[in-house]
Design a protein around this motif. Sequence first.
Motif, PDB file in Angstrom:
ATOM      1  N   PRO A 299      -1.034  -7.283   3.685  1.00 61.38           N
ATOM      2  CA  PRO A 299      -1.685  -6.774   2.472  1.00 61.38           C
ATOM      3  C   PRO A 299      -0.811  -6.571   1.121  1.00 61.38           C
TER       4      PRO A 299
ATOM      5  N   ALA B  31      -1.033  -5.656  -3.039  1.00 58.60           N
ATOM      6  CA  ALA B  31      -2.109  -5.307  -4.137  1.00 58.60           C
ATOM      7  C   ALA B  31      -2.075  -6.404  -5.273  1.00 58.60           C
TER       8      ALA B  31
ATOM      9  N   PRO C  89       0.862  -1.286   0.005  1.00 56.80           N
ATOM     10  CA  PRO C  89      -0.032  -0.028   0.028  1.00 56.80           C
ATOM     11  C   PRO C  89       0.805   1.521   0.056  1.00 56.80           C
TER      12      PRO C  89
ATOM     13  N   CYS D 297      -6.140   3.569   3.456  1.00 60.91           N
ATOM     14  CA  CYS D 297      -5.329   2.545   4.196  1.00 60.91           C
ATOM     15  C   CYS D 297      -4.480   2.786   5.385  1.00 60.91           C
TER      16      CYS D 297
ATOM     17  N   LEU E 299      -6.282  -4.226  -2.511  1.00 58.69           N
ATOM     18  CA  LEU E 299      -5.450  -4.801  -1.324  1.00 58.69           C
ATOM     19  C   LEU E 299      -6.147  -6.318  -0.903  1.00 58.69           C
TER      20      LEU E 299
ATOM     21  N   VAL F  27      -7.086  -3.858   4.158  1.00 56.66           N
ATOM     22  CA  VAL F  27      -7.703  -4.709   3.094  1.00 56.66           C
ATOM     23  C   VAL F  27      -9.425  -4.258   2.920  1.00 56.66           C
TER      24      VAL F  27
END
Lengths: 244, 514
Positions: free
Chosen positions: B380, B382, B335, B396, B365, B355
């Motif tokens: 997390p 992507a 993130p 996030c 995520l 997420v």
Amino acid sequence: MSAFVRRGDVVLVKPNMAWDRLPEHAANTDPEVVAEIVRLCMEAGARKVKVLDRTCNEARRCYLRSGIQKAAEKEGAEVPFVLEQRFVKMSIPEGEELKSWLFYRDAMEADVLINVPVLKSHSVSGLTIGLKNLMGILGGDRGQLHHRFDKKIVDINTVVRPQLTLLDATRVLLRNGPQGGNLRDVQQMDTVVAGVDRVAVDAYGALLFGRDPAQLGFLVEAQRRGLGTLDVKRLRVEKVTLSA
Amino acid sequence: MRTARRISQVFFLLSFLWLVWRTTYPYDSLIPADLFLRASALVAVTTILTSRSLVPQVLLGLLVLALTVPLGRAFCGWVCPLGTTLEVVRKVSSSKRKAPRKTPSTRWRWGKFAILVGILVSAVLGTQLLWPFDPVVLLTRTASVALYPLFTAAVSGLLGLVARVPFLEGAAYRGYALLYSAWFPLKQPPFHLVELFFVLLVLILALEKASRRFWCRNLCPLGALLGFFSQFRVLHREVDENCSACGLCKARCRMNAVEDDYVTTSAVECIACGECVSVCAPRATHYALRKPVRSGTVDLDRRRFIGATVAGVATVGLLGVGFVDRGRRASVIRPPGALPEADFLDRCIRCQECVKVCSSTGGCLQPSLWESGLVGLWTPVARPREGYCEYNCNLCGQVCPTGAIHRLPLEVKQLTKIGLAFFDKSRCIPWYRGEDCLVCEEHCPVPDKAIRFDEHTVRRPDGSEALVKLPYVVEELCIGCGICVTKCPVVGQGGIFLTSANEQRWPGSESLSQ
């Protein structure tokens, strides 16, 4: 407006609110223009006015940040989110590239469909105006429409027939369309073009933009298929100048 | 006292679930979504030990720990959402016919202390291993990515059924509209690994069948930590001379904290739930403040302490030498605002707050599996083909309880590179087929466009020639948001993909200037 909307009609107003951008970015239709159209429809006695778009970014963001949700609701419109389960597969009898596609029920069932595009640059089609704005009532994977775009967008327009097209050129996104983001790419034009011939409205928009309509593939294709004329010179154009 | 406790438990459990639900766009941070996670003393202590710094986000957990010294493990009895869940499940699932209660065994009490020691030893060595065990974390995780999607699917499915009844259709769609306006996700993306999270929670709940509060008594490291600090508590259970030795208090004590004389109570195990006060017929039992005297034992003998220490050290060592190949490493997109990888892994408690909140906007995520090795399990990452990092979103970082994701102001986040897009010319439509497409360019949110195109005459596979707009990535401008990857209309693996090249971790080594 009473020429288009009769008492008791359900009206669907289709602005462009596909992007999580603010009104001044000119990526979406101006909320004031949408609100005014809603007001006129209500005045003409519409039973219900719905305003919706199948967005590209997350819908709640687009509805909120475009300013359209709030402005339209204030005038009494319903601004529902597009639900995937309300798309219906319809055949496109005159389709040359597409034989069928998913269309939004509310748009097909409305008594009156008013298309309210915004004038923007667009890499694939050159410009995005009214014909392309109707992509917002399509379901499925719209990315598939980008190749052989000119034919496909006209195919779609043979099925969806808005009674009125209102082109919002209040602010025009000259570069980096369709979502922009730079204020320096935006030009204030304070113009709204209205017409029943959607090809002519788009052509007029192209001229505003400084482009030759005859160079835009989708307009040439639309004229060839009998959706309207792009020869703006032969039309009766009424100009109304409003003092602020 | 029992009534007050039950009200407190229900209040905190509902607050917990409400905050899980509120971890969504539009986010209103009046009450932070990660409040309960920050209140976990284990999260606080571990985060501070691992990062060797006083992380401001987790000070609330230290406050809870400080309050534990005089009040004892009241957190477990009155606040902990997992403890309450266990009791609710027990109430709902147990038959009305009360079987004769046998007092649960105290044999396994050491387990939670061993787990705690293992976690603390790892933390001192700079590796954070609390994430599988902390009760607040594991309940948040399961509620966010397993229970919540189940709930939304159930509600949507129900409305879908209602919508099929002709005269109820309008009502069903009004229901949809209402839900979506009130924080229901329009599209709930499915999460990676939900089944696993769900099964793990079910296992913990199933332990209730073995004996009541089995998890809390024998396995919970947060309980162990709070228990350790309860030894000198001031608030204590007292029994006066009216005691008729009926033994009901011992039978009803969910923590098995009452000794055989019905008077002595383990300060370490007692969660001050007040059950013994409420069931005491002669009213001989009450809670009172008294001088702190150490009572109760921390059930961890030297042998097991050493064993737990060794296990902690060994785990840290093994995770440290775990192998992740270069290709896989480069596919790990973190993130925006994530700390440098090693710090990120140690700070991230895998609570899935980011997420969950991401799923309500761009939805990129997902909890990872092996992408960053075993040491990065459930962190997390992507998955740009499934969703993208929304340009106008920085949520996030706002819901991260430990600062593993730095809180970036939106204008900084919009310049932060989390990766870099590359065209796969053998799959990209203009490149391999010689037809216009540019869906990626249309969606690129960078105002000056990180995807641009040149017009070239190309020879198509059928031999004809055509003027085609061929897209390319402007490396300096691409922030790796991945919307191009998400929206690419090519079936299966898209014509554009993302790697972690150019990623900027936080604190950024270079300034983010345009």
